[in-house]
Design a protein around this motif. Structure first.
Motif, PDB file in Angstrom:
ATOM      1  N   VAL A 213      -1.642 -12.401   3.385  1.00  0.00           N
ATOM      2  CA  VAL A 213      -0.638 -11.374   3.082  1.00  0.00           C
ATOM      3  C   VAL A 213       0.605 -11.591   3.946  1.00  0.00           C
ATOM      4  O   VAL A 213       0.497 -12.069   5.082  1.00  0.00           O
ATOM      5  N   PRO A 214       1.786 -11.242   3.420  1.00  0.00           N
ATOM      6  CA  PRO A 214       3.006 -11.348   4.222  1.00  0.00           C
ATOM      7  C   PRO A 214       3.045 -10.260   5.286  1.00  0.00           C
ATOM      8  O   PRO A 214       2.367  -9.246   5.168  1.00  0.00           O
ATOM      9  N   GLU A 215       3.844 -10.475   6.322  1.00  0.00           N
ATOM     10  CA  GLU A 215       3.956  -9.471   7.381  1.00  0.00           C
ATOM     11  C   GLU A 215       4.586  -8.185   6.877  1.00  0.00           C
ATOM     12  O   GLU A 215       4.227  -7.091   7.335  1.00  0.00           O
ATOM     13  N   ASP A 216       5.549  -8.291   5.978  1.00  0.00           N
ATOM     14  CA  ASP A 216       6.151  -7.092   5.398  1.00  0.00           C
ATOM     15  C   ASP A 216       6.472  -7.353   3.939  1.00  0.00           C
ATOM     16  O   ASP A 216       6.679  -8.499   3.529  1.00  0.00           O
ATOM     17  N   MET A 217       6.514  -6.274   3.161  1.00  0.00           N
ATOM     18  CA  MET A 217       6.676  -6.428   1.723  1.00  0.00           C
ATOM     19  C   MET A 217       7.248  -5.150   1.132  1.00  0.00           C
ATOM     20  O   MET A 217       6.822  -4.037   1.467  1.00  0.00           O
ATOM     21  N   ALA A 218       8.253  -5.284   0.266  1.00  0.00           N
ATOM     22  CA  ALA A 218       8.843  -4.130  -0.401  1.00  0.00           C
ATOM     23  C   ALA A 218       7.838  -3.522  -1.373  1.00  0.00           C
ATOM     24  O   ALA A 218       7.009  -4.227  -1.957  1.00  0.00           O
ATOM     25  N   PHE A 219       7.915  -2.199  -1.549  1.00  0.00           N
ATOM     26  CA  PHE A 219       7.009  -1.529  -2.480  1.00  0.00           C
ATOM     27  C   PHE A 219       7.096  -2.143  -3.875  1.00  0.00           C
ATOM     28  O   PHE A 219       6.066  -2.352  -4.535  1.00  0.00           O
ATOM     29  N   ALA A 220       8.298  -2.449  -4.328  1.00  0.00           N
ATOM     30  CA  ALA A 220       8.474  -3.036  -5.660  1.00  0.00           C
ATOM     31  C   ALA A 220       7.713  -4.350  -5.796  1.00  0.00           C
ATOM     32  O   ALA A 220       7.108  -4.630  -6.842  1.00  0.00           O
ATOM     33  N   ASP A 221       7.715  -5.156  -4.736  1.00  0.00           N
ATOM     34  CA  ASP A 221       7.012  -6.443  -4.769  1.00  0.00           C
ATOM     35  C   ASP A 221       5.502  -6.259  -4.696  1.00  0.00           C
ATOM     36  O   ASP A 221       4.739  -7.025  -5.300  1.00  0.00           O
ATOM     37  N   ILE A 222       5.068  -5.245  -3.953  1.00  0.00           N
ATOM     38  CA  ILE A 222       3.634  -4.971  -3.834  1.00  0.00           C
ATOM     39  C   ILE A 222       3.045  -4.634  -5.195  1.00  0.00           C
ATOM     40  O   ILE A 222       2.028  -5.205  -5.619  1.00  0.00           O
ATOM     41  N   ILE A 223       3.683  -3.705  -5.911  1.00  0.00           N
ATOM     42  CA  ILE A 223       3.092  -3.273  -7.178  1.00  0.00           C
ATOM     43  C   ILE A 223       3.280  -4.313  -8.282  1.00  0.00           C
ATOM     44  O   ILE A 223       2.532  -4.324  -9.262  1.00  0.00           O
ATOM     45  N   LYS A 224       4.258  -5.184  -8.112  1.00  0.00           N
ATOM     46  CA  LYS A 224       4.449  -6.264  -9.080  1.00  0.00           C
ATOM     47  C   LYS A 224       3.349  -7.317  -8.922  1.00  0.00           C
ATOM     48  O   LYS A 224       2.797  -7.813  -9.910  1.00  0.00           O
ATOM     49  N   LYS A 225       3.007  -7.610  -7.681  1.00  0.00           N
ATOM     50  CA  LYS A 225       2.001  -8.640  -7.413  1.00  0.00           C
ATOM     51  C   LYS A 225       0.583  -8.122  -7.567  1.00  0.00           C
ATOM     52  O   LYS A 225      -0.331  -8.870  -7.931  1.00  0.00           O
ATOM     53  N   TYR A 226       0.412  -6.820  -7.309  1.00  0.00           N
ATOM     54  CA  TYR A 226      -0.933  -6.234  -7.367  1.00  0.00           C
ATOM     55  C   TYR A 226      -0.929  -5.031  -8.301  1.00  0.00           C
ATOM     56  O   TYR A 226      -0.753  -3.884  -7.864  1.00  0.00           O
ATOM     57  N   PRO A 227      -1.103  -5.252  -9.607  1.00  0.00           N
ATOM     58  CA  PRO A 227      -1.097  -4.152 -10.581  1.00  0.00           C
ATOM     59  C   PRO A 227      -2.102  -3.064 -10.210  1.00  0.00           C
ATOM     60  O   PRO A 227      -3.228  -3.354  -9.812  1.00  0.00           O
ATOM     61  N   GLY A 228      -1.656  -1.825 -10.307  1.00  0.00           N
ATOM     62  CA  GLY A 228      -2.502  -0.699  -9.948  1.00  0.00           C
ATOM     63  C   GLY A 228      -2.308  -0.230  -8.524  1.00  0.00           C
ATOM     64  O   GLY A 228      -2.799   0.841  -8.132  1.00  0.00           O
ATOM     65  N   ALA A 229      -1.574  -1.020  -7.729  1.00  0.00           N
ATOM     66  CA  ALA A 229      -1.370  -0.681  -6.317  1.00  0.00           C
ATOM     67  C   ALA A 229      -0.514   0.562  -6.133  1.00  0.00           C
ATOM     68  O   ALA A 229      -0.547   1.187  -5.069  1.00  0.00           O
ATOM     69  N   GLU A 230       0.221   0.939  -7.174  1.00  0.00           N
ATOM     70  CA  GLU A 230       1.140   2.069  -7.037  1.00  0.00           C
ATOM     71  C   GLU A 230       0.419   3.396  -6.744  1.00  0.00           C
ATOM     72  O   GLU A 230       1.007   4.313  -6.184  1.00  0.00           O
ATOM     73  N   THR A 231      -0.848   3.485  -7.105  1.00  0.00           N
ATOM     74  CA  THR A 231      -1.577   4.737  -6.885  1.00  0.00           C
ATOM     75  C   THR A 231      -2.391   4.714  -5.588  1.00  0.00           C
ATOM     76  O   THR A 231      -3.117   5.659  -5.304  1.00  0.00           O
ATOM     77  N   LYS A 232      -2.265   3.642  -4.832  1.00  0.00           N
ATOM     78  CA  LYS A 232      -3.031   3.491  -3.592  1.00  0.00           C
ATOM     79  C   LYS A 232      -2.092   3.404  -2.393  1.00  0.00           C
ATOM     80  O   LYS A 232      -0.877   3.410  -2.540  1.00  0.00           O
ATOM     81  N   ASP A 233      -2.680   3.295  -1.201  1.00  0.00           N
ATOM     82  CA  ASP A 233      -1.909   3.119   0.038  1.00  0.00           C
ATOM     83  C   ASP A 233      -2.241   1.810   0.737  1.00  0.00           C
ATOM     84  O   ASP A 233      -1.710   1.546   1.824  1.00  0.00           O
ATOM     85  N   GLU A 234      -3.117   1.019   0.136  1.00  0.00           N
ATOM     86  CA  GLU A 234      -3.449  -0.277   0.725  1.00  0.00           C
ATOM     87  C   GLU A 234      -4.040  -1.206  -0.331  1.00  0.00           C
ATOM     88  O   GLU A 234      -4.632  -0.752  -1.314  1.00  0.00           O
ATOM     89  N   VAL A 235      -3.834  -2.484  -0.110  1.00  0.00           N
ATOM     90  CA  VAL A 235      -4.388  -3.516  -0.985  1.00  0.00           C
ATOM     91  C   VAL A 235      -5.005  -4.594  -0.106  1.00  0.00           C
ATOM     92  O   VAL A 235      -4.343  -5.124   0.795  1.00  0.00           O
ATOM     93  N   THR A 236      -6.270  -4.920  -0.368  1.00  0.00           N
ATOM     94  CA  THR A 236      -6.935  -6.003   0.355  1.00  0.00           C
ATOM     95  C   THR A 236      -7.055  -7.206  -0.572  1.00  0.00           C
ATOM     96  O   THR A 236      -7.521  -7.075  -1.711  1.00  0.00           O
ATOM     97  N   VAL A 237      -6.608  -8.369  -0.119  1.00  0.00           N
ATOM     98  CA  VAL A 237      -6.601  -9.573  -0.939  1.00  0.00           C
ATOM     99  C   VAL A 237      -7.862 -10.394  -0.695  1.00  0.00           C
ATOM    100  O   VAL A 237      -8.604 -10.168   0.268  1.00  0.00           O
TER     101      VAL A 237
END
Length: 309
Positions: free
Chosen positions: A229-253
């Motif tokens: 995972v990158p050290e920092d990431m914009a919300f727009a990029d997070i939900i684009k890369k990880y569909p469904g992430a918009e309803t959560k507060d964390e994503v584990t890869v």
């Protein structure tokens, strides 16, 4: 002394939505393309002087101010920043250099038709000379009808004097960055809901600042810890890369790392909290938001409009 009025929510009609945009996005034109209809105040970060306290011309700022004013949005220049120039300590320490700096800052508001100045000096910059600096700055801005605001972090709470805080028209609480890439040994949520509650309780309670003067800071970005995972990431990029992430507060890869951020439900909950215990919210920063149906700013706007009904 607290009264029954302190228990009442701030009128939604006067609720602030303060958003930051980066100075370089003024120059490249992205800032002026932003839809200002869902914010009330726009802070341009960061506009800093040179080592002599003088400011250079910022291309595109006058045009941006005109566009924002057309939407009834107030525009402030934000000075300092998390990586503020080290020479600020010298500029505000000496009485003559401080006077020159204060004069230059005040002149900015006239030059660009700005509505005020946002002071974002953090950490060791909030020193024994900070109070004199903001007192002198307010003395020049107030007669001009300009705002003086600040961004503060609770971690530096004891460094802010009551007199210094009293100079500000309103205060933006940076209720985020509890941890981050600078603390790899402490992975976890950098902006939990509990932090927002604690921050508002401290500044509105222990420090006795009227809730109308407080804006709750909301992050439109996340921090990654661990592998993949990158050290920092914009919300727009997070939900684009990880569909469904918009309803959560964390994503584990799959590689094992985790990105921590604020999703739609948390931003909604924090906005509701701010409507009860503050006078507004503050966003860092606007261009990290999703432009579609999963927009965090749209979520904030919907909560504020619902409160007006």
């Amino acid at each position: 002394m607290k009264t029954d009025d302190d228990k009442k929510p701030v009128a939604a009609a006067s609720f602030r939505v303060v958003g930051y945009l980066r100075e370089y996005n003024v120059v490249d034109g992205r800032a002026i393309q932003f839809d200002f209809s869902k914010i009330t105040h726009l802070n341009i970060a960061f506009i800093n002087p040179d080592a002599n306290g003088a400011f250079s011309t910022l291309s595109g700022l006058k045009e941006l101010v005109t566009a924002a004013h057309a939407k009834n949005v107030k525009v402030l220049a934000s000075i300092g920043g998390g990586l503020a120039p080290e020479y600020y300590t010298k500029l505000i320490a000496d009485k003559s250099s401080r006077a020159k700096l204060v004069g230059s800052i005040a002149s900015l508001t006239t030059q660009y038709n700005l509505d005020g100045i946002d002071v974002d000096l953090e950490g060791h910059f909030v020193d024994a000379n900070y109070e004199a600096f903001v007192v002198e700055l307010q003395a020049l801005l107030k007669p001009k009808g300009k705002l003086l605001t600040t961004a503060i972090a609770t971690v530096y709470a004891t460094q802010y004097t009551d007199k210094a805080l009293a100079q500000f028209n309103f205060i933006n609480i940076m209720s985020y960055d509890k941890t981050g890439p600078w603390k790899p040994e402490k992975p976890g949520q950098h902006s939990p809901y509990s932090m927002a509650v604690d921050d508002l309780d401290y500044w509105g309670g222990a420090r006795g600042i009227a809730k109308e003067k407080l804006s709750l800071g909301l992050p439109f970005y996340g921090y990654g810890f661990g592998n993949g995972v990158p050290e920092d990431m914009a919300f727009a990029d997070i939900i684009k890369k990880y569909p469904g992430a918009e309803t959560k507060d964390e994503v584990t890869v799959t590689a094992g790392g985790t990105i921590y951020y604020n999703g739609l439900p948390t931003i909604k909950s924090k906005t509701t909290l701010a409507l009860q215990k503050a006078g507004g919210v503050m966003v860092w920063q606007l261009l990290q938001d999703d432009a579609g149906t999963n927009s965090l700013l749209n979520t904030i706007d919907a909560e504020v409009k619902a409160a007006k009904k």
